[in-house]
Design an enzyme around this catalytic site. Structure first.
Site, PDB file in Angstrom:
ATOM      1  N   ARG A  38      -2.939  -1.995  -9.687  1.00 14.87           N
ATOM      2  CA  ARG A  38      -4.069  -1.834  -8.745  1.00 14.87           C
ATOM      3  C   ARG A  38      -5.355  -1.600  -9.522  1.00 14.87           C
ATOM      4  NH1 ARG A  38       0.067  -0.042  -5.521  1.00 14.87           N
ATOM      5  NH2 ARG A  38       0.407  -1.503  -3.812  1.00 14.87           N
ATOM      6  N   ASP A  78      10.256  -2.954  -2.594  1.00 14.44           N
ATOM      7  CA  ASP A  78       9.690  -2.253  -1.435  1.00 14.44           C
ATOM      8  C   ASP A  78       8.801  -3.139  -0.569  1.00 14.44           C
ATOM      9  OD1 ASP A  78       8.011  -2.240  -3.758  1.00 14.44           O
ATOM     10  OD2 ASP A  78       6.620  -0.906  -2.716  1.00 14.44           O
ATOM     11  N   GLU A  79       8.698  -2.722   0.674  1.00 16.22           N
ATOM     12  CA  GLU A  79       7.685  -3.190   1.620  1.00 16.22           C
ATOM     13  C   GLU A  79       7.540  -4.712   1.746  1.00 16.22           C
ATOM     14  OE1 GLU A  79       4.711   0.597   1.664  1.00 16.22           O
ATOM     15  OE2 GLU A  79       4.296  -0.826   0.072  1.00 16.22           O
ATOM     16  N   TRP A 137      11.750   7.101  -2.303  1.00 23.91           N
ATOM     17  CA  TRP A 137      10.327   7.450  -2.145  1.00 23.91           C
ATOM     18  C   TRP A 137       9.955   7.779  -0.711  1.00 23.91           C
ATOM     19  CZ3 TRP A 137       6.317   4.621   0.366  1.00 23.91           C
ATOM     20  CH2 TRP A 137       6.681   3.363   0.858  1.00 23.91           C
ATOM     21  N   TYR A 176       3.909  12.395  -4.896  1.00 20.53           N
ATOM     22  CA  TYR A 176       2.886  11.354  -4.889  1.00 20.53           C
ATOM     23  C   TYR A 176       1.555  11.908  -5.380  1.00 20.53           C
ATOM     24  CZ  TYR A 176       5.465   7.326  -3.530  1.00 20.53           C
ATOM     25  OH  TYR A 176       6.307   6.252  -3.588  1.00 20.53           O
ATOM     26  N   PHE A 177       1.278  11.632  -6.632  1.00 22.92           N
ATOM     27  CA  PHE A 177       0.076  12.174  -7.254  1.00 22.92           C
ATOM     28  C   PHE A 177      -1.188  11.411  -6.841  1.00 22.92           C
ATOM     29  CE2 PHE A 177       2.034  14.561 -11.172  1.00 22.92           C
ATOM     30  CZ  PHE A 177       2.743  15.364 -10.300  1.00 22.92           C
ATOM     31  N   ASP A 178      -1.038  10.369  -6.004  1.00 20.03           N
ATOM     32  CA  ASP A 178      -2.242   9.726  -5.466  1.00 20.03           C
ATOM     33  C   ASP A 178      -2.746  10.483  -4.230  1.00 20.03           C
ATOM     34  OD1 ASP A 178       0.036   8.850  -4.058  1.00 20.03           O
ATOM     35  OD2 ASP A 178      -0.861   6.919  -3.530  1.00 20.03           O
ATOM     36  N   TRP A 223       0.058   6.010  -7.848  1.00 25.78           N
ATOM     37  CA  TRP A 223      -0.435   4.724  -7.360  1.00 25.78           C
ATOM     38  C   TRP A 223      -1.935   4.712  -7.569  1.00 25.78           C
ATOM     39  CZ3 TRP A 223       3.397   1.545  -6.727  1.00 25.78           C
ATOM     40  CH2 TRP A 223       4.648   2.053  -6.425  1.00 25.78           C
ATOM     41  N   GLU A 274      -4.608   2.662  -6.315  1.00 29.58           N
ATOM     42  CA  GLU A 274      -5.613   2.015  -5.476  1.00 29.58           C
ATOM     43  C   GLU A 274      -6.961   2.726  -5.575  1.00 29.58           C
ATOM     44  OE1 GLU A 274      -2.530   2.806  -4.454  1.00 29.58           O
ATOM     45  OE2 GLU A 274      -1.769   1.394  -2.962  1.00 29.58           O
TER      46      GLU A 274
END
Ligand code: TNX
Length: 777
Positions: free
Chosen positions: A177, A345-346, A412, A437-439, A487, A489
């Site tokens: 990202r 995923d996804e 997750w 989740y460190f985002d 993540w 983004e």
């Protein structure tokens, strides 16, 4: 557990020097031992060991020398001490190694005694961890990269027996990202090793960028590693680039870069796990080679958010599998990792439903639905990966439609995937969004840089346990460990990346290494502060969010006083505050209990340490308006999921922030907000303000209409005194807005407010209406 084992008469207190013929002696106390992650067992003995110009290190293998590097380098750069490396043990003043084959690969025993240090281990990792422990026993100045004068490099006599609780102690960096240069990856490896973490998971592939050179498919990086630069726009507000637009943002690791990263990591006890996503999150690959998708139509690498992800690999064509196997062959050449991550995923599988190749695959393989087709996809890749002697690992979606026999699952979406896979006898790595989740934000959203969403403060990371209560003993054995995922983004720079990782990874390291019973937040925090001092020397841009003060408000409906309480994440903090124009310095009022207000008041506060403010200064004006503490009757009930502060929510002076989970918001969906505030007297009023928020991503919209009615006869009859109408507009922002309805000055005993929610959003569902504080003046 720290045992203290020395003669009382010898306790002299830290800092007191005792003359000795050889070296200076210092008597340490328990509080001076600040190792993170906390070792399994520590016994503090009397006496100490001083590193000086004569200290030698006795080494009998390259591994031992390599393990010693971290300490040798630190002593050289901060202490200007160049330890001589020798083969023969001198009489005194040395570090020596001993091999103990009964120990685990990562375990070590460390003895510091008068005149020598002995490290007992069973190979490189244990030797390295003993060295990292020694480094942490030294004063924090050892982390300085320039020589520090006037410090004695003395550590306590101590015996430590230590080994990790879990074998997988990881961090994932999403380098797709946003791309991060090799140098940052190398730095991160050093920092992980310092905390005895042993896994770096590199998310090398995603829609927005392919980040690893594959010789057989050069377009993956020529095309797939670059996107149209829209870094000046919010991630989810970046339009799909036009075909042919110039792509300038990006980068990738050459195979030489990867070799360097892997070799560097190996020397620091860290396994690098590559992730090559499939079948979705691969728009960058489809943009490079459209022939491996179902529709085969040209697409651009997206510059930002992409949802749902429909351009995915075709599961029908054999050529897709050939391509992926060739890619993985090159990947496995580069990464010695036992685990190869294939994402999974996804995937939105709409194209598979109409693609003739996919349909014929489903027929020949007897697959009932596209979930089974995804399972076929992963199983086929798993056969390939295991034929090469490796283990396939994937996100928990690989469970859907049936898990491949030899696969390991990375859970997750909460812990469910981990529970399910471990029940089926598969190994799992736990990375639940709730704790890993460190985002996500680590402090109150209004005092933090923009992040993905969610809320994961440091203290919550510290509560992480990869083994969950619902697991049987048998299931728990399948838990390899845990990992944080960053993540990227919303993480465009290395500064921001450091900010999100540190200090949360410090808490994580202890949850993954130390025995569960050793963990204690109150005892951890002073050690953490010592680590932060080290991070100052290391120049890490760590977050100070744990110091940030948050406020809570309690309304007393008899006295009408609002009690504002302040707290932060540290136990027994020294909080000082002033009201209104007061100056916030060391003479400010010490906070000992809630601050009571009965008029509009500004509170300025901060955490103090050694007489100085630390972290961000808290400053909020609490608007004590005419409805504060007054009874509110709800004609329509707020949602059970967003109750805010209950019936006092709208009149408690405390405002909701941009974090819609902050516990201050009340919300309605499918119906309107309708409530009556009883002013308990005939008050002169001329305006009503309704505080709201909008965040269309999660479906929150501003009200489309607000009406205000007043009554001056105890609520028997109401007159409409004002209205605002505001049709919904598409927006990508998270925004707070106060809508004020002004009217002619009048007397009222009751105020009725009706706010209309959006019944049909552009996505065809009902919109959420979020309200906090109704201000009457
Ligand atoms: C979900 S976690 C994703 C990522 C996003 C992340 C944002 C996972 C396997 N997939 O693609 O970056 O949420 O928090």
């Amino acid at each position: 557990m720290i045992k203290i084992n020395y003669l009382k008469t010898m306790v002299l207190g830290m800092g007191l020097l005792v003359a000795s013929c050889q070296s200076k002696q210092v008597q340490f106390t328990e509080a001076d031992i600040q190792i993170i992650p906390k070792p399994a067992q520590v016994t503090l003995n009397s006496g100490s060991f001083e590193f000086n110009g004569d200290t030698k290190i006795v080494v009998s293998s390259d591994e031992q020398l390599q393990a010693s590097e971290v300490l040798l380098q630190a002593l050289q750069s901060a202490a200007n001490l160049k330890l001589e490396v020798v083969k023969e043990k001198p009489a005194t003043n040395y570090i020596t190694f001993k091999t103990n084959e009964t120990l685990g690969k990562e375990a070590y025993n460390l003895t510091v005694a008068n005149g020598f240090i002995e490290i007992e281990a069973n190979g490189f990792s244990g030797e390295l961890y003993a060295m990292e422990t020694l480094r942490q026993l030294l004063p924090s100045k050892i982390e300085s990269n320039s020589v520090v004068e006037g410090t004695d490099w003395i550590i306590p006599n101590i015996s430590i027996t230590d080994e990790p609780r879990f074998e997988w102690r990881g961090l994932m960096l999403d380098v797709s990202r946003h791309f991060f240069q090799k140098e940052y990856v190398l730095k991160t490896i050093d920092r992980l090793a310092y905390l005895k973490m042993n896994t770096l998971h590199l998310h090398l592939v995603d829609d927005q960028g392919w980040r690893i050179e594959i010789k057989q498919y050069p377009k993956l990086t020529e095309v797939g590693a670059y996107r149209v630069d829209q870094e000046n726009k919010a991630w989810n507000a970046r339009p799909t680039p036009e075909l042919g637009e110039k792509a300038t943002y990006g980068g990738f690791y050459t195979q030489d870069d990867i070799k360097e990263i892997v070799a560097y990591a190996q020397k620091r006890g860290i396994n690098v796990v590559p992730e090559i996503e499939m079948p979705a999150h691969v728009t960058s690959a489809i943009a490079s080679y459209p022939e491996f998708s179902c529709l085969e139509k040209p697409v651009m690498v997206p510059s930002g958010g992409l949802w749902p992800i429909t351009d995915i690999f075709c599961a029908g064509k054999d050529s897709t599998f050939e391509f992926l196997q060739n890619v993985l062959m090159e990947v496995m050449e580069l990464f010695p990792s036992k685990y190869i991550h294939v994402g999974g995923d996804e995937a939105t599988k709409t194209n598979w439903k109409t693609c003739p190749h996919c349909q014929s695959r489903m027929k020949t393989e007897g697959l009932e639905n596209v979930e089974e087709l995804q399972s076929y996809f992963i199983k086929r890749m798993e056969r390939f990966v295991s034929s090469k002697g490796r283990i396939l690992i994937g996100w928990d979606e690989i469970l859907e439609g049936g898990l491949a026999p030899g696969a390991t699952v990375m859970s997750w979406r909460g812990v469910k995937g981990g529970l399910e896979a471990s029940a089926e006898g598969h190994d799992v790595v736990m990375t639940p969004g709730s704790h890993c989740y460190f985002d996500h934000y680590q402090g109150p959203m209004d005092s933090e840089p923009l992040a993905w969403g969610g809320y994961l403060p440091l203290s919550k990371v510290y509560q992480f346990d990869p083994v969950v209560e619902e697991m049987t003993e048998e299931q728990a054995k399948h838990v390899l460990g845990g990992q944080a995922n960053l993540w990227s983004e919303y993480i465009p720079t290395t500064d921001q990346s450091e900010y999100m990782i540190f200090p949360r990874v410090v808490a994580l390291s202890e949850t993954l290494w130390s025995p569960k019973d050793n963990r204690n937040w109150d005892e951890f925090t002073p050690r953490l502060e010592n680590m932060l001092e080290r991070y100052e020397y290391q120049g890490i841009n760590y977050a100070k969010s744990a110091y940030t003060l948050r406020a809570n408000a309690t309304v007393n409906d008899t006295t009408k006083v609002v009690a504002i309480s302040l707290n932060n994440e540290f136990p027994n903090p020294d909080i000082r505050y002033v009201l209104n124009d007061g100056v916030l310095d060391k003479d400010a009022i010490q906070y000992t209990g809630p601050i009571e207000i009965n008029k509009t008041t500004t509170v300025k506060a901060s955490l103090f340490e050694n007489g100085k403010p630390v972290g961000k200064v808290f400053e909020k004006t609490f608007n004590y308006h005419k409805a504060v503490s007054k009874p509110v009757e709800y004609l329509t009930k707020y949602s059970d999921s967003y109750k805010g502060a209950g019936t006092t929510n709208m009149v408690n002076v405390l405002r909701g922030t941009k974090n819609f989970h902050d516990g201050q918001w009340q919300a309605w969906i499918g119906n309107d907000m309708e409530l009556i505030i009883n002013l308990e007297a005939s008050e002169e009023i001329s305006e009503v303000t309704v505080g709201t928020m909008e965040s269309q991503g999660p479906g929150i919209y501003f009200p489309t209409k607000i009406e205000v009615f007043t009554s001056n006869d105890e609520g028997k009859t109401f007159n409409r005194v004002g209205v605002i109408e505001r049709p919904a507009e598409v927006s990508g922002n998270v925004e707070l807005k106060d809508f004020t309805i002004a009217f002619e000055k009048q007397k009222a005993t009751h105020v009725k407010v009706v706010a209309e929610s959006l019944k049909k959003t552009p996505k065809n569902g009902s919109g959420w209406l979020f309200v906090d504080e109704i201000i009457v003046n």
